[in-house]
Design a protein around this motif. Structure first.
Motif, PDB file in Angstrom:
ATOM      1  N   SER A 145      44.774 -56.340  29.744  1.00 32.56           N
ATOM      2  CA  SER A 145      43.349 -56.525  29.485  1.00 32.56           C
ATOM      3  C   SER A 145      42.678 -55.161  29.331  1.00 32.56           C
ATOM      4  O   SER A 145      42.777 -54.308  30.212  1.00 32.56           O
ATOM      5  CB  SER A 145      42.689 -57.299  30.634  1.00 32.56           C
ATOM      6  OG  SER A 145      41.324 -57.512  30.372  1.00 32.56           O
ATOM      7  N   ARG A 146      42.022 -54.980  28.221  1.00 31.86           N
ATOM      8  CA  ARG A 146      41.341 -53.709  27.932  1.00 31.86           C
ATOM      9  C   ARG A 146      39.834 -53.927  27.996  1.00 31.86           C
ATOM     10  O   ARG A 146      39.310 -54.871  27.397  1.00 31.86           O
ATOM     11  CB  ARG A 146      41.745 -53.196  26.553  1.00 31.86           C
ATOM     12  CG  ARG A 146      41.075 -51.926  26.119  1.00 31.86           C
ATOM     13  CD  ARG A 146      41.641 -50.703  26.828  1.00 31.86           C
ATOM     14  NE  ARG A 146      42.937 -50.290  26.314  1.00 31.86           N
ATOM     15  CZ  ARG A 146      43.570 -49.194  26.717  1.00 31.86           C
ATOM     16  NH1 ARG A 146      42.998 -48.405  27.643  1.00 31.86           N
ATOM     17  NH2 ARG A 146      44.752 -48.875  26.217  1.00 31.86           N
ATOM     18  N   VAL A 147      39.136 -53.038  28.723  1.00 33.64           N
ATOM     19  CA  VAL A 147      37.688 -53.142  28.897  1.00 33.64           C
ATOM     20  C   VAL A 147      36.981 -52.113  28.032  1.00 33.64           C
ATOM     21  O   VAL A 147      37.319 -50.926  28.052  1.00 33.64           O
ATOM     22  CB  VAL A 147      37.278 -52.930  30.373  1.00 33.64           C
ATOM     23  CG1 VAL A 147      35.761 -52.956  30.519  1.00 33.64           C
ATOM     24  CG2 VAL A 147      37.907 -53.995  31.255  1.00 33.64           C
ATOM     25  N   SER A 148      36.010 -52.579  27.245  1.00 37.80           N
ATOM     26  CA  SER A 148      35.076 -51.681  26.563  1.00 37.80           C
ATOM     27  C   SER A 148      33.745 -51.776  27.295  1.00 37.80           C
ATOM     28  O   SER A 148      33.498 -52.736  28.025  1.00 37.80           O
ATOM     29  CB  SER A 148      34.918 -52.074  25.096  1.00 37.80           C
ATOM     30  OG  SER A 148      34.414 -53.398  24.994  1.00 37.80           O
ATOM     31  N   VAL A 149      32.890 -50.774  27.132  1.00 42.25           N
ATOM     32  CA  VAL A 149      31.681 -50.732  27.960  1.00 42.25           C
ATOM     33  C   VAL A 149      30.416 -50.591  27.125  1.00 42.25           C
ATOM     34  O   VAL A 149      30.403 -49.954  26.070  1.00 42.25           O
ATOM     35  CB  VAL A 149      31.749 -49.587  28.988  1.00 42.25           C
ATOM     36  CG1 VAL A 149      32.838 -49.843  30.011  1.00 42.25           C
ATOM     37  CG2 VAL A 149      31.959 -48.250  28.300  1.00 42.25           C
ATOM     38  N   THR A 150      29.371 -51.187  27.638  1.00 43.29           N
ATOM     39  CA  THR A 150      28.012 -50.943  27.182  1.00 43.29           C
ATOM     40  C   THR A 150      27.304 -50.221  28.313  1.00 43.29           C
ATOM     41  O   THR A 150      27.211 -50.739  29.433  1.00 43.29           O
ATOM     42  CB  THR A 150      27.282 -52.274  26.879  1.00 43.29           C
ATOM     43  OG1 THR A 150      28.000 -52.987  25.868  1.00 43.29           O
ATOM     44  CG2 THR A 150      25.860 -52.007  26.427  1.00 43.29           C
ATOM     45  N   LYS A 151      26.821 -49.026  28.043  1.00 43.86           N
ATOM     46  CA  LYS A 151      26.293 -48.192  29.111  1.00 43.86           C
ATOM     47  C   LYS A 151      24.959 -48.710  29.629  1.00 43.86           C
ATOM     48  O   LYS A 151      24.128 -49.221  28.875  1.00 43.86           O
ATOM     49  CB  LYS A 151      26.155 -46.740  28.648  1.00 43.86           C
ATOM     50  CG  LYS A 151      27.499 -46.053  28.437  1.00 43.86           C
ATOM     51  CD  LYS A 151      27.341 -44.583  28.113  1.00 43.86           C
ATOM     52  CE  LYS A 151      28.704 -43.914  27.924  1.00 43.86           C
ATOM     53  NZ  LYS A 151      28.578 -42.474  27.607  1.00 43.86           N
ATOM     54  N   SER A 152      24.770 -48.532  30.935  1.00 37.68           N
ATOM     55  CA  SER A 152      23.556 -48.973  31.614  1.00 37.68           C
ATOM     56  C   SER A 152      23.057 -47.855  32.521  1.00 37.68           C
ATOM     57  O   SER A 152      23.850 -47.054  33.034  1.00 37.68           O
ATOM     58  CB  SER A 152      23.839 -50.230  32.442  1.00 37.68           C
ATOM     59  OG  SER A 152      22.744 -50.541  33.279  1.00 37.68           O
ATOM     60  N   THR A 169      40.635 -58.774  25.869  1.00 38.92           N
ATOM     61  CA  THR A 169      39.579 -57.775  25.702  1.00 38.92           C
ATOM     62  C   THR A 169      38.342 -58.248  26.455  1.00 38.92           C
ATOM     63  O   THR A 169      38.007 -59.430  26.445  1.00 38.92           O
ATOM     64  CB  THR A 169      39.234 -57.562  24.216  1.00 38.92           C
ATOM     65  OG1 THR A 169      38.821 -58.809  23.637  1.00 38.92           O
ATOM     66  CG2 THR A 169      40.434 -57.006  23.465  1.00 38.92           C
ATOM     67  N   LEU A 170      37.692 -57.294  27.123  1.00 36.63           N
ATOM     68  CA  LEU A 170      36.503 -57.592  27.917  1.00 36.63           C
ATOM     69  C   LEU A 170      35.441 -56.546  27.634  1.00 36.63           C
ATOM     70  O   LEU A 170      35.756 -55.403  27.278  1.00 36.63           O
ATOM     71  CB  LEU A 170      36.833 -57.568  29.418  1.00 36.63           C
ATOM     72  CG  LEU A 170      37.825 -58.624  29.933  1.00 36.63           C
ATOM     73  CD1 LEU A 170      38.295 -58.239  31.324  1.00 36.63           C
ATOM     74  CD2 LEU A 170      37.173 -59.999  29.938  1.00 36.63           C
ATOM     75  N   THR A 171      34.187 -56.946  27.796  1.00 32.11           N
ATOM     76  CA  THR A 171      33.081 -55.998  27.659  1.00 32.11           C
ATOM     77  C   THR A 171      32.342 -55.920  28.993  1.00 32.11           C
ATOM     78  O   THR A 171      31.991 -56.942  29.578  1.00 32.11           O
ATOM     79  CB  THR A 171      32.104 -56.432  26.562  1.00 32.11           C
ATOM     80  OG1 THR A 171      32.796 -56.510  25.314  1.00 32.11           O
ATOM     81  CG2 THR A 171      30.966 -55.423  26.437  1.00 32.11           C
ATOM     82  N   ALA A 172      32.143 -54.707  29.457  1.00 27.88           N
ATOM     83  CA  ALA A 172      31.456 -54.505  30.729  1.00 27.88           C
ATOM     84  C   ALA A 172      30.142 -53.782  30.497  1.00 27.88           C
ATOM     85  O   ALA A 172      30.036 -52.894  29.642  1.00 27.88           O
ATOM     86  CB  ALA A 172      32.330 -53.692  31.674  1.00 27.88           C
ATOM     87  N   LYS A 173      29.137 -54.169  31.254  1.00 30.83           N
ATOM     88  CA  LYS A 173      27.905 -53.397  31.364  1.00 30.83           C
ATOM     89  C   LYS A 173      28.119 -52.425  32.509  1.00 30.83           C
ATOM     90  O   LYS A 173      28.369 -52.844  33.644  1.00 30.83           O
ATOM     91  CB  LYS A 173      26.726 -54.328  31.647  1.00 30.83           C
ATOM     92  CG  LYS A 173      25.403 -53.616  31.913  1.00 30.83           C
ATOM     93  CD  LYS A 173      24.330 -54.624  32.297  1.00 30.83           C
ATOM     94  CE  LYS A 173      23.024 -53.925  32.655  1.00 30.83           C
ATOM     95  NZ  LYS A 173      21.998 -54.913  33.114  1.00 30.83           N
ATOM     96  N   ALA A 174      28.035 -51.112  32.236  1.00 30.01           N
ATOM     97  CA  ALA A 174      28.466 -50.162  33.256  1.00 30.01           C
ATOM     98  C   ALA A 174      27.684 -48.865  33.193  1.00 30.01           C
ATOM     99  O   ALA A 174      27.308 -48.387  32.121  1.00 30.01           O
ATOM    100  CB  ALA A 174      29.954 -49.867  33.099  1.00 30.01           C
ATOM    101  N   PHE A 182      28.697 -52.222  37.535  1.00 32.70           N
ATOM    102  CA  PHE A 182      29.838 -52.492  36.663  1.00 32.70           C
ATOM    103  C   PHE A 182      29.947 -54.008  36.613  1.00 32.70           C
ATOM    104  O   PHE A 182      30.296 -54.656  37.604  1.00 32.70           O
ATOM    105  CB  PHE A 182      31.124 -51.880  37.218  1.00 32.70           C
ATOM    106  CG  PHE A 182      32.345 -52.150  36.369  1.00 32.70           C
ATOM    107  CD1 PHE A 182      32.655 -51.325  35.300  1.00 32.70           C
ATOM    108  CD2 PHE A 182      33.185 -53.216  36.650  1.00 32.70           C
ATOM    109  CE1 PHE A 182      33.785 -51.559  34.522  1.00 32.70           C
ATOM    110  CE2 PHE A 182      34.313 -53.470  35.879  1.00 32.70           C
ATOM    111  CZ  PHE A 182      34.616 -52.637  34.815  1.00 32.70           C
ATOM    112  N   LYS A 183      29.631 -54.599  35.465  1.00 31.06           N
ATOM    113  CA  LYS A 183      29.487 -56.046  35.365  1.00 31.06           C
ATOM    114  C   LYS A 183      30.247 -56.581  34.164  1.00 31.06           C
ATOM    115  O   LYS A 183      30.123 -56.070  33.049  1.00 31.06           O
ATOM    116  CB  LYS A 183      28.001 -56.421  35.247  1.00 31.06           C
ATOM    117  CG  LYS A 183      27.726 -57.879  34.967  1.00 31.06           C
ATOM    118  CD  LYS A 183      26.227 -58.131  34.779  1.00 31.06           C
ATOM    119  CE  LYS A 183      25.953 -59.561  34.359  1.00 31.06           C
ATOM    120  NZ  LYS A 183      24.512 -59.825  34.171  1.00 31.06           N
ATOM    121  N   ILE A 184      31.049 -57.619  34.414  1.00 31.64           N
ATOM    122  CA  ILE A 184      31.747 -58.330  33.348  1.00 31.64           C
ATOM    123  C   ILE A 184      31.403 -59.806  33.485  1.00 31.64           C
ATOM    124  O   ILE A 184      31.563 -60.392  34.558  1.00 31.64           O
ATOM    125  CB  ILE A 184      33.270 -58.147  33.441  1.00 31.64           C
ATOM    126  CG1 ILE A 184      33.658 -56.670  33.324  1.00 31.64           C
ATOM    127  CG2 ILE A 184      33.987 -58.950  32.354  1.00 31.64           C
ATOM    128  CD1 ILE A 184      35.126 -56.398  33.596  1.00 31.64           C
TER     129      ILE A 184
END
Length: 463
Positions: free
Chosen positions: A46-53, A20-25, A58-60
């Protein structure tokens, strides 16, 4: 990796992806279609969740990326993180699509090798044309759209061959034609991948909305009393009839409303069999096309028209390039093209042209017209000659697929590569295997045999 950017600096090390990964996107890449594609590119590991920006990013992990200056997007991969930055939302989507396809396996783990990329397409306008035939299934259209998104095309031309239900005339669609509600979810996928839909409807030849070789006619086979809209053979629209013009105007309005915002409308106009090329007929046809162009300007759109009816043969044409030129003489060609509204873009289809340059495109350009060259999936040499010709200052490339998609997907990949990079796959086997790899990530079938790959069957007759 099908995309190998020309401006890529390879570095030591890799970024390993956790389960699991979190991306700023930015929100444009937070859409389900993009995140699902990324997930499939990790082989579902690998599953990506996002924090909106609000940033176009698109940053991990711990990596702030490379600022965008003289390119469309940048990609930075270090051992501590990855980052994509871009000039526009569409550029960011294509950057993330490129990043996702750089994921590779390493024993039981997955990784992206460290690098710095500054990437821009060599051909800015990259269109692809899809025919929705009477036998086309919705999943085939969705599969095609997702594949084109993975290949970073900019525009998808949808031509409904009697396969859309219109409000303005019921007979324009076969009884089993798709409703607009069935098509709208497909349109959403197009937009999610940063592409634009170009609606298409033939305004001259091909008025039957069926292939000439099989004799069907979507309107007249349902209602013969509507013959007044067509030439006597039924193959062409009777553009001298005001009722025909009004009907086609309503068709354009319906398609524009369905497909959403955009810059273009493809009006066809190829293979208008039976046209007499008299001065009166030519004058009437030019006036007709220019009226359409003016109407489309009200929507902020430019007309695109096939060029075969407007161009004549030359004695000096390259003999190995067998051009289709349906205009009877250079004098008639000159009349057509000098009187044509210069906002109309010529789509130059010359499918049997393996030798660079494709000479017809330069002729249209010399008349002051924007030209899009249109290869078809008939051969590698033809594809290379077309894209190389496009690099000589043409408006763009439009790959056409027609009835050959059961074997044509690899050419979609080849054209996409040629539009982006110098390093391309150079044989049919590599094109097939790599196209299959991309397609599995773009459109997952969960083991459905008919939907897997690009053909329902293993053995297909090409007609």
């Amino acid at each position: 990796m099908v995309f190998k950017p020309d401006n890529c600096i390879y570095k030591e090390g890799s970024f390993y992806l956790d389960k699991t990964l979190t991306a700023k996107a930015h929100s444009c890449v937070c859409k389900e279609e993009i995140l699902e594609f990324f997930y499939r590119c990790t082989f579902t590991l690998s599953r990506v969740s996002v924090t909106k920006s609000s940033e176009l990013i698109f940053k991990i992990g711990d990596n702030d990326g490379i600022e965008v200056e003289d390119c469309e997007y940048t990609i930075s991969v270090t051992e501590s993180g990855v980052c994509v930055r871009a000039k526009t939302e569409k550029d960011l989507i294509r950057g993330v699509v490129t990043l996702a396809q750089r994921v590779i396996t390493d024993d039981e783990r997955i990784k992206i090798d460290c690098c710095e990329i500054r990437d821009s397409a060599k051909i800015k306008v990259r269109m692809v044309h899809f025919c929705i035939f009477a036998s086309t299934k919705l999943y085939e259209l969705e599969r095609f759209i997702r594949f084109c998104g993975a290949l970073k095309y900019t525009h998808v031309i949808l031509e409904f061959w009697g396969m859309l239900q219109y409000d303005c005339m019921r007979e324009l669609g076969w009884k089993h034609a798709f409703s607009k509600d069935q098509i709208r979810p497909i349109i959403d996928i197009v937009h999610a991948f940063g592409m634009e839909i170009i609606p298409m409807f033939n305004h001259w030849g091909h008025a039957s909305a069926s292939r000439c070789m099989h004799g069907k006619h979507v309107v007249l086979d349902q209602n013969p009393s509507l013959q007044r809209y067509f030439s006597q053979s039924g193959w062409c629209w009777d553009y001298s009839n005001p009722k025909t013009k009004e009907l086609l105007k309503k068709v354009r309005a319906e398609l524009i409303d369905l497909c959403g915002e955009g810059e273009y409308f493809h009006i066809g106009c190829d293979e208008a069999y039976g046209f007499d090329f008299s001065q009166q007929s030519m004058s009437g046809f030019c006036e007709y096309l220019n009226e359409i162009a003016e109407d489309l300007k009200k929507y902020g759109r430019r007309a695109i028209a096939w060029g075969d009816m407007f161009i004549a043969k030359r004695d000096w044409f390259e003999s190995k390039n067998r051009y289709c030129c349906n205009c009877k003489s250079i004098e008639e060609e000159k009349y057509f093209l000098c009187n044509l509204d210069k906002s109309i873009i010529i789509a130059d289809w010359q499918y049997d042209s393996p030798v660079y340059p494709v000479q017809t495109s330069a002729i249209f350009k010399d008349y002051g017209l924007d030209v899009i060259i249109c290869p078809w999936d008939v051969g590698e040499r033809e594809s290379i000659a077309s894209v190389k010709t496009a690099s000589d200052g043409l408006y763009g490339v439009m790959h056409t697929t027609w009835h050959t998609l059961s074997s044509g997907y690899p050419f979609l990949l080849l054209i996409a590569q040629l539009c982006w990079q110098n390093d391309v796959l150079n044989n049919r086997a590599e094109l097939c295997t790599n196209s299959a790899s991309v397609l599995r990530k773009a459109y997952f079938t969960n083991g459905d045999f008919e939907k897997s790959g690009w053909s329902e069957r293993e053995i297909v007759e090409r007609t």
